[in-house]
Design an enzyme around this catalytic site. Structure first.
Site, PDB file in Angstrom:
ATOM      1  N   GLY A  77       0.861  -1.198   0.000  1.00  0.00           N
ATOM      2  CA  GLY A  77       0.000   0.000   0.000  1.00  0.00           C
ATOM      3  C   GLY A  77       0.886   1.232   0.000  1.00  0.00           C
ATOM      4  N   ASP A 116      -2.951   6.573   0.724  1.00  0.00           N
ATOM      5  CA  ASP A 116      -3.086   7.781   1.530  1.00  0.00           C
ATOM      6  C   ASP A 116      -2.311   7.696   2.847  1.00  0.00           C
ATOM      7  OD1 ASP A 116      -4.434  10.192   1.273  1.00  0.00           O
ATOM      8  OD2 ASP A 116      -5.686   9.626   2.995  1.00  0.00           O
ATOM      9  N   LEU A 117      -2.413   6.560   3.513  1.00  0.00           N
ATOM     10  CA  LEU A 117      -1.736   6.402   4.805  1.00  0.00           C
ATOM     11  C   LEU A 117      -0.218   6.492   4.619  1.00  0.00           C
ATOM     12  CD1 LEU A 117      -1.891   5.641   7.864  1.00  0.00           C
ATOM     13  CD2 LEU A 117      -1.627   3.272   7.147  1.00  0.00           C
ATOM     14  N   LYS A 172      -5.127  -0.668  11.898  1.00  0.00           N
ATOM     15  CA  LYS A 172      -6.499  -0.852  12.341  1.00  0.00           C
ATOM     16  C   LYS A 172      -7.434  -0.605  11.150  1.00  0.00           C
ATOM     17  CE  LYS A 172      -9.258   2.383  13.604  1.00  0.00           C
ATOM     18  NZ  LYS A 172      -9.615   3.554  12.812  1.00  0.00           N
ATOM     19  N   HIS A 220      -2.758   3.942  16.461  1.00  0.00           N
ATOM     20  CA  HIS A 220      -1.793   5.061  16.470  1.00  0.00           C
ATOM     21  C   HIS A 220      -1.938   5.935  17.714  1.00  0.00           C
ATOM     22  CE1 HIS A 220      -5.067   7.462  14.623  1.00  0.00           C
ATOM     23  NE2 HIS A 220      -4.428   8.501  15.089  1.00  0.00           N
ATOM     24  N   GLU A 247     -13.937  15.515  16.927  1.00  0.00           N
ATOM     25  CA  GLU A 247     -13.298  15.949  15.680  1.00  0.00           C
ATOM     26  C   GLU A 247     -14.172  16.995  14.994  1.00  0.00           C
ATOM     27  OE1 GLU A 247     -11.081  12.729  13.416  1.00  0.00           O
ATOM     28  OE2 GLU A 247     -12.819  11.667  14.168  1.00  0.00           O
ATOM     29  N   ASP A 289     -14.965   2.482  14.364  1.00  0.00           N
ATOM     30  CA  ASP A 289     -13.826   3.278  13.877  1.00  0.00           C
ATOM     31  C   ASP A 289     -13.015   3.874  15.034  1.00  0.00           C
ATOM     32  OD1 ASP A 289     -12.324   4.591  11.771  1.00  0.00           O
ATOM     33  OD2 ASP A 289     -13.296   6.462  12.354  1.00  0.00           O
ATOM     34  N   HIS A 330      -9.326   3.273  19.655  1.00  0.00           N
ATOM     35  CA  HIS A 330      -8.628   4.401  20.286  1.00  0.00           C
ATOM     36  C   HIS A 330      -9.157   4.709  21.693  1.00  0.00           C
ATOM     37  CE1 HIS A 330      -6.970   4.773  16.393  1.00  0.00           C
ATOM     38  NE2 HIS A 330      -7.880   5.546  15.858  1.00  0.00           N
ATOM     39  N   LYS A 369     -17.767  13.103  14.802  1.00  0.00           N
ATOM     40  CA  LYS A 369     -17.229  13.942  13.724  1.00  0.00           C
ATOM     41  C   LYS A 369     -18.098  15.192  13.612  1.00  0.00           C
ATOM     42  CE  LYS A 369     -14.872  10.372  11.146  1.00  0.00           C
ATOM     43  NZ  LYS A 369     -13.491  10.721  11.512  1.00  0.00           N
TER      44      LYS A 369
HETATM   45  C1  BG6 Z   1      -8.540   7.057  12.626  1.00  0.00           C
HETATM   46  C2  BG6 Z   1      -9.996   7.031  12.229  1.00  0.00           C
HETATM   47  O1  BG6 Z   1      -8.146   5.831  13.172  1.00  0.00           O
HETATM   48  O2  BG6 Z   1      -8.338   8.075  13.598  1.00  0.00           O
HETATM   49  C3  BG6 Z   1     -10.437   8.391  11.697  1.00  0.00           C
HETATM   50  O3  BG6 Z   1     -10.191   6.045  11.221  1.00  0.00           O
HETATM   51  C4  BG6 Z   1     -10.109   9.482  12.680  1.00  0.00           C
HETATM   52  O4  BG6 Z   1     -11.824   8.387  11.382  1.00  0.00           O
HETATM   53  C5  BG6 Z   1      -8.648   9.382  13.139  1.00  0.00           C
HETATM   54  O5  BG6 Z   1     -10.349  10.726  12.064  1.00  0.00           O
HETATM   55  C6  BG6 Z   1      -8.372  10.335  14.285  1.00  0.00           C
HETATM   56  O6  BG6 Z   1      -6.997  10.331  14.562  1.00  0.00           O
HETATM   57  P1  BG6 Z   1      -6.295  11.599  15.198  1.00  0.00           P
HETATM   58  O7  BG6 Z   1      -4.897  11.163  15.486  1.00  0.00           O
HETATM   59  O8  BG6 Z   1      -6.394  12.692  14.186  1.00  0.00           O
HETATM   60  O9  BG6 Z   1      -7.086  11.910  16.439  1.00  0.00           O
END
Ligand code: BG6
Length: 491
Positions: free
Chosen positions: A15, A19-20, A149, A179, A217, A236, A241, A338
């Protein structure tokens, strides 16, 4: 070898043009390269055949510029290579295996390899299987597998994916990414809790009334409709997280700061969570509104969303009870959404009020409790709120705070991916999610999930209420129900 801190590695990003890779991995890898910690080389492996080594180097160079990476310390990108895995057939993975061996020979590398799966989750199984079938999982050196993830979409799929992974890799070779665990403030939670005896002695149901974890967010779908509409906020964000943050707040003191000791304590927290009742979950979906003074469309009007049948939640709030000696009866409320009022990731600990008020003019209800707010975003730091007497004759209490902000004291913090990638190279699994941990986490939420038929993309209608909320607000008002009459804490 070279005297560097980590041995030489060949990094393979499956990949590598996505994008990632473009936005997160390649900038992080370049920053590591700059630090000169390790001798490493990278093969970007994409699905298109449009690149050769040189055009891939150009592509990466442009991407890094776009992401604002300072390239002045990087003389050249000739440590990058490209090999397509096209449609993901076994033949294409054999070609990748040939390329890996050829480069290891040419560059005199010992066979240390990191395979990073930066591909959509639907492609994980085929990629893992093919890596194993062509023998890329075996070499004279260390081989590591990094999986992004979401790891599964419910308990059953996570178990299935773990079984497949374990067919070709030992758990000690596997790095499941969340992350959030790479964020400096999240790691600081461990330091904060376990090196400040003052807080640790307050850290239980005796002194804490409730814990709120918020990831708010302002962003909306950001062209991810294809992924997000089949997933929603529970899968998600909450399952991974926010639940990770909860385990770090609630875990017992590990015997050492070592991967298994820490992860063992986190799993114990997950297993102590009582089954979540449907009435303790609130879902919402954003409608039109204004965020940061800008008009934005509602979820149903976003590109790629079919308004007539999408009931995907863009907001979720969940109340959990950790049924163990330390936490029984203390609500942990997790919420994320969001297009909310502002960007904020916070852990808010509300302490209990004093048992009685000696100040005649205030009832105990008037005395606001002490709060500790640990901020992860947008500024990393914490605030401790306490009461002082205002100067003057009459007894008037006012709330003041002690404030600490990382950037004021320490300057730029490493990006989460930079930290995590370095840990992969060093072989430290502390900040990665173990197989039993990811399964335990799914076990909490699977009973709440909407059954979905992903194979043909059809969403099965569910019976959960999805409350609408205007973009730019704090989400559906109904979520306040989870606070039992209290107000949300946010700075
Ligand atoms: C990702 C989600 O794991 O984390 C996204 O798939 C989300 O939807 C993002 O926007 C948020 O990460 P961070 O580090 O910007 O808080």
């Amino acid at each position: 070898m070279t005297g560097k801190k980590v041995p030489p590695y060949l990094f393979i990003i499956v990949g590598g043009t996505g994008d990632l890779a473009r936005r997160k991995l390649l900038p992080a890898i370049c920053r590591l390269w700059e630090k000169n910690l390790s001798e490493f080389y990278l093969i970007g492996s994409g699905s298109g055949k449009k690149h050769d080594d040189q055009t891939y180097r150009d592509f990466v160079g442009h991407s890094l510029e776009e992401e604002g990476v300072d390239m002045s310390h990087i003389d050249s990108l000739d440590w990058l290579y490209y090999q397509s895995v096209g449609g993901g057939s076994l033949e294409e993975f054999k070609a990748l295996a040939d390329r890996v061996q050829q480069l290891e020979k040419k560059l005199n590398l010992p066979g240390n390899r990191v395979f990073y799966l930066a591909v959509p989750p639907s492609v994980f199984p085929n990629t893992i299987k093919n890596l194993g079938e062509v023998g890329l999982n075996k070499s004279g050196g260390e081989v590591k597998l990094v999986v992004e993830k979401p790891f599964g979409r419910d308990t059953q799929s996570a178990q299935g994916l773990n079984q497949l992974v374990h067919k070709y890799f030992n758990e000690s070779q596997v790095y499941r990414i969340d992350h959030y665990l790479g964020k400096e403030t999240v790691q600081n939670l461990l330091a904060f809790r376990f090196s400040n005896a003052m807080f640790e002695s307050l850290w239980s149901r005796d002194r804490i009334e409730r814990v709120e974890i918020t990831v708010a967010e302002t962003l909306g779908l950001e062209h991810r409709a294809g992924y997000y509409d089949k997933v929603g906020a529970l899968r998600d964000m909450i399952q991974n997280h926010l639940t990770q943050l909860m385990t770090l707040v609630a875990m017992e003191v590990p015997t050492a700061l070592e991967a298994d000791a820490v992860r063992h304590e986190k799993v114990k927290v997950l297993r102590a969570v009582s089954p979540i009742s449907a009435s303790d979950v609130i879902r919402g979906q954003y409608t039109r509104g204004a965020v940061d003074g800008r008009e934005v469309v509602g979820y149903c009007e976003e590109e790629g969303i079919n308004c007539s049948d999408s009931r995907t939640e863009t907001y979720a709030a969940v109340k959990l009870n950790i049924s163990n000696w330390r936490w029984q009866g203390v609500p942990f409320v997790l919420r994320t959404g969001k297009r909310l009022f502002k960007e904020a990731t916070e852990i808010a600990i509300t302490f209990r009020r004093p048992p009685v008020s000696i100040f005649r003019q205030f009832s105990i209800k008037d005395i606001q409790p002490n709060k500790l707010i640990i901020t992860l975003q947008p500024h990393e730091g914490f605030d401790l709120f306490f009461k002082v007497k205002e100067p003057g004759d009459s007894y008037k209490l006012s709330t003041q705070s002690l404030h600490f902000e990382y950037s004021e004291r320490f300057g730029r913090l490493p990006d989460a991916y930079e930290t995590l990638l370095l840990d992969v190279l060093k072989g430290d699994q502390t900040l990665f999610v173990r197989a039993d941990e990811v399964e335990s986490s799914w076990e909490l939420y699977t009973p709440l999930l909407v059954p979905q038929n992903v194979s043909n993309g059809t969403v099965v209608t569910d019976h959960h209420e999805v409350y609408k909320y205007a973009s730019g607000t704090w989400g559906p008002i109904e979520a306040e129900r989870l606070l039992d009459g209290e107000k949300w804490c946010t700075i």
